[in-house]
Design a protein around this motif. Structure first.
Motif, PDB file in Angstrom:
ATOM      1  N   GLY A  27      46.013  21.486  28.314  1.00 32.28           N
ATOM      2  CA  GLY A  27      44.862  20.978  28.878  1.00 32.28           C
ATOM      3  C   GLY A  27      45.358  22.006  30.040  1.00 32.28           C
ATOM      4  N   ARG A  28      46.231  22.405  30.466  1.00 31.39           N
ATOM      5  CA  ARG A  28      46.724  23.288  31.639  1.00 31.39           C
ATOM      6  C   ARG A  28      46.054  24.212  31.735  1.00 31.39           C
ATOM      7  N   TRP A  29      45.848  25.175  30.411  1.00 28.49           N
ATOM      8  CA  TRP A  29      45.263  26.271  30.091  1.00 28.49           C
ATOM      9  C   TRP A  29      44.143  26.460  29.407  1.00 28.49           C
ATOM     10  N   ALA A  33      41.058  29.384  30.251  1.00 32.66           N
ATOM     11  CA  ALA A  33      40.756  29.687  28.382  1.00 32.66           C
ATOM     12  C   ALA A  33      39.471  29.920  28.646  1.00 32.66           C
ATOM     13  N   ALA A  34      38.704  28.908  28.953  1.00 31.01           N
ATOM     14  CA  ALA A  34      37.177  28.903  29.481  1.00 31.01           C
ATOM     15  C   ALA A  34      37.123  29.580  30.491  1.00 31.01           C
ATOM     16  N   GLY A 126      46.240  37.663  36.307  1.00 29.66           N
ATOM     17  CA  GLY A 126      47.023  37.976  35.635  1.00 29.66           C
ATOM     18  C   GLY A 126      48.150  37.677  36.667  1.00 29.66           C
ATOM     19  N   LEU A 127      48.108  37.147  37.531  1.00 29.19           N
ATOM     20  CA  LEU A 127      49.038  36.638  38.358  1.00 29.19           C
ATOM     21  C   LEU A 127      49.722  35.347  37.610  1.00 29.19           C
ATOM     22  N   ALA A 128      48.321  34.675  37.335  1.00 30.44           N
ATOM     23  CA  ALA A 128      48.474  33.398  36.971  1.00 30.44           C
ATOM     24  C   ALA A 128      49.455  33.116  35.431  1.00 30.44           C
ATOM     25  N   TRP A 129      49.460  34.801  34.647  1.00 26.83           N
ATOM     26  CA  TRP A 129      49.557  34.910  33.996  1.00 26.83           C
ATOM     27  C   TRP A 129      51.576  34.987  34.092  1.00 26.83           C
ATOM     28  N   TRP A 130      51.198  35.608  35.006  1.00 22.87           N
ATOM     29  CA  TRP A 130      53.094  36.501  35.216  1.00 22.87           C
ATOM     30  C   TRP A 130      54.044  35.315  36.350  1.00 22.87           C
ATOM     31  N   ARG A 131      53.373  34.320  36.549  1.00 30.70           N
ATOM     32  CA  ARG A 131      53.839  33.445  37.263  1.00 30.70           C
ATOM     33  C   ARG A 131      54.780  32.158  35.793  1.00 30.70           C
TER      34      ARG A 131
END
Length: 140
Positions: A27-29, A33-34, A126-131
């Motif tokens: 639910g957080r991601w 994804a949307a 990218g920053l959200a994925w990196w974190r």
């Protein structure tokens, strides 16, 4: 190891609304994804110059809410309403900054502006994925 103040602070942290650390939830991601799906759909519709009635709706929805979704995922807590509010605010900020930069550079082009917005969306994502790499179990 038993620290005297640790037991007293732990319940307060949970009561303050800070989520306890744990495995990532779908639910957080899901909003990110949307937004990724919306970005890909927007790029395909604009690059292909598709003349469908759904194109303005998809592009407008992505520009108003999707382009800031990556930056909204950088928030440490908050519910879906807070993330949506930050996403819309970040999207409007991105749109204003891109439009201002294009006007100052005398390089106004809707396609170039969309490409710049997509690039900034990629930066936020990218920053959200990196974190989130340690949380997702992706090394380091």
């Amino acid at each position: 190891m038993n620290l005297p103040g640790l037991k007293e602070r732990a319940p307060q942290a949970r009561l303050s609304g800070v989520p306890a650390p744990g495995p990532p939830t779908v639910g957080r991601w899901l909003p990110l994804a949307a937004a990724l799906t919306g970005a890909a759909t927007t790029a395909v519709l604009v690059v292909a110059d598709a003349r469908t009635p759904i194109r303005p709706v998809v592009v407008l929805a992505f520009l108003l809410a999707g382009s800031g979704a990556g930056f909204a995922m950088l928030l440490p807590g908050g519910g879906p309403a807070a993330r949506l509010a930050v996403s819309v605010a970040a999207s409007l900020t991105i749109l204003a900054l891109v439009a201002e930069a294009m006007l100052l550079l005398d390089a106004w082009s809707p396609t170039t502006g969309l490409a710049a917005v997509l690039a900034l969306f990629g930066l936020g994502t990218g920053l959200a994925w990196w974190r989130a790499r340690p949380e997702l179990g992706l090394g380091m």
